[in-house]
Design a protein around this motif. Structure first.
Motif, mmCIF file in Angstrom:
data_model
loop_
_atom_site.group_PDB
_atom_site.id
_atom_site.type_symbol
_atom_site.label_atom_id
_atom_site.label_comp_id
_atom_site.label_asym_id
_atom_site.label_seq_id
_atom_site.Cartn_x
_atom_site.Cartn_y
_atom_site.Cartn_z
ATOM 1 N N THR A 117 0.829 -1.203 0.000
ATOM 2 C CA THR A 117 0.000 0.000 0.000
ATOM 3 C C THR A 117 0.863 1.253 0.000
ATOM 4 O O THR A 117 0.582 2.220 -0.723
ATOM 5 C CB THR A 117 -0.930 0.000 1.224
ATOM 6 N N TYR A 118 1.910 1.243 0.792
ATOM 7 C CA TYR A 118 2.827 2.389 0.822
ATOM 8 C C TYR A 118 3.474 2.585 -0.550
ATOM 9 O O TYR A 118 3.580 3.723 -1.039
ATOM 10 C CB TYR A 118 3.912 2.174 1.872
ATOM 11 N N PHE A 119 3.870 1.487 -1.169
ATOM 12 C CA PHE A 119 4.474 1.582 -2.506
ATOM 13 C C PHE A 119 3.493 2.195 -3.498
ATOM 14 O O PHE A 119 3.858 3.099 -4.277
ATOM 15 C CB PHE A 119 4.911 0.201 -2.983
ATOM 16 N N LEU A 120 2.252 1.720 -3.504
ATOM 17 C CA LEU A 120 1.265 2.217 -4.462
ATOM 18 C C LEU A 120 0.954 3.692 -4.224
ATOM 19 O O LEU A 120 0.852 4.478 -5.176
ATOM 20 C CB LEU A 120 -0.012 1.378 -4.368
ATOM 21 N N ASN A 121 0.802 4.073 -2.955
ATOM 22 C CA ASN A 121 0.525 5.472 -2.643
ATOM 23 C C ASN A 121 1.679 6.377 -3.070
ATOM 24 O O ASN A 121 1.463 7.503 -3.552
ATOM 25 C CB ASN A 121 0.274 5.638 -1.140
ATOM 26 N N THR A 122 2.897 5.905 -2.887
ATOM 27 C CA THR A 122 4.065 6.698 -3.267
ATOM 28 C C THR A 122 4.233 6.739 -4.775
ATOM 29 O O THR A 122 4.519 7.792 -5.359
ATOM 30 C CB THR A 122 5.332 6.124 -2.609
ATOM 31 N N ALA A 123 4.040 5.603 -5.428
ATOM 32 C CA ALA A 123 4.220 5.523 -6.877
ATOM 33 C C ALA A 123 3.260 6.441 -7.623
ATOM 34 O O ALA A 123 3.604 6.975 -8.688
ATOM 35 C CB ALA A 123 4.033 4.082 -7.341
ATOM 36 N N GLU A 124 2.068 6.645 -7.053
ATOM 37 C CA GLU A 124 1.078 7.504 -7.714
ATOM 38 C C GLU A 124 1.614 8.908 -7.953
ATOM 39 O O GLU A 124 1.265 9.563 -8.941
ATOM 40 C CB GLU A 124 -0.195 7.557 -6.882
#
Length: 315
Positions: free
Chosen positions: A69-76
């Motif tokens: 989830t942290y990766f996806l939020n950051t990647a956005e």
């Protein structure tokens, strides 16, 4: 980069506290993101280090899901600076396992983050080929997860973004000009067979609509919400369809909500000047008002009566 890695390691704690409520956390996080966004190579390197252990597979352990989830939020935040290959191989692949129906409530944040990433990836102007290859599959998934895992408000926002991505001046509209109408046609077909029972709230923080709506009304509202994204020719075709669908809503109270929203979209400034003029003409002289309040058949019969009276009164 090091700061974002540290925040990742603390995310299993901060996510439970609510990162939006921690002003210091938000300041440090967004400052680091803004700085790295100026250097695409560093952004690629960072995401390669933060990437899930297994791309394309949903992990079983809650901690691994938290890190995803942290990766996806950051990647956005980096979709506008990443090249298409990285966006496809890393971001879209990492999001794909979480796009399906959210059966477990503890993966809700990852589910929402995955949809946000996919929309951001497809909306990036340089990802036209990627968007063209993913949008049909994503649309199928979207209608599969609604209304079970997406609230009416979330569905409305996601669907409107899809119509915006596929409409001019988006580059994908030059390759596939019928995509916006195809998306709206899916809505039209589903409205006729959708449930008229109020949907249960999926929101934990009161972000759903104030009044519970049915699946049928939610679909109609999503179509209405996307009307300002259409080109003039398409808007002229879909205004009567929107009025017809409003009249099909079985619950009188929800039909009034849909009618009010249609009027609101046409009159409150969401349309530009040309679209607003077209809407005003349709409402006043194109039987729009009659179609909304009395249905298409009565609107047509009333128009024929008025026409006959005009002919009879003419010399």
């Amino acid at each position: 980069m090091q700061m974002l890695k540290i925040l990742r390691n603390l995310y299993f704690i901060s996510s439970h506290l609510g990162t939006d409520t921690l002003s210091q956390y938000s300041f440090v996080y967004l400052t680091a993101v803004d700085t790295i966004s100026q250097y695409p190579k560093f952004a690629e390197a960072l995401l390669s280090q933060l990437r899930p252990t297994e791309i394309g597979v949903m992990p079983q352990h809650p901690l691994d899901r938290c890190l995803d989830t942290y990766f996806l939020n950051t990647a956005e935040h980096f979709t506008s600076v990443l090249n298409t290959k990285i966006a496809d191989d890393l971001l879209a692949s990492a999001a794909s396992p979480y796009l399906g129906t959210n059966d477990e409530r503890n993966s809700l944040e990852a589910f929402e983050a995955a949809h946000s990433v996919m929309l951001a990836v497809m909306a990036a102007p340089h990802n036209i080929d990627l968007a063209a290859s993913h949008i049909e599959t994503y649309t199928e998934i979207l209608f599969e997860v609604f209304p079970r895992s997406l609230s009416p408000r979330q569905f409305r926002l996601v669907f409107t973004q899809l119509v915006r991505i596929t409409s001019p001046p988006s580059l994908i509209s030059a390759q596939r000009p019928l995509l916006p109408s195809t998306l709206l046609e899916i809505i039209r077909f589903r409205v006729e067979n959708a449930s008229s029972q109020p949907l249960a709230s999926l929101s934990k923080d009161g972000e759903d609509d104030a009044q519970p709506v049915s699946e049928q009304a939610a679909l109609v509202l999503a179509l209405i919400h996307s009307l300002p994204c259409l080109q003039l020719e398409a808007l002229e075709d879909w205004l009567p369809v929107a009025a017809r669908l409003c009249y099909l809503v079985q619950d009188p109270a929800l039909r009034h909500v849909c009618n009010h929203r249609l009027w609101d979209v046409m009159s409150n400034g969401e349309m530009d000047l040309d679209r607003a003029a077209l809407c005003a003409n349709w409402w006043n002289t194109g039987r729009g008002r009659e179609m909304v309040f009395y249905g298409e058949e009565k609107a047509i019969s009333g128009s024929m009566i008025n026409h006959s009276m005009d002919e009879a009164s003419s010399p």
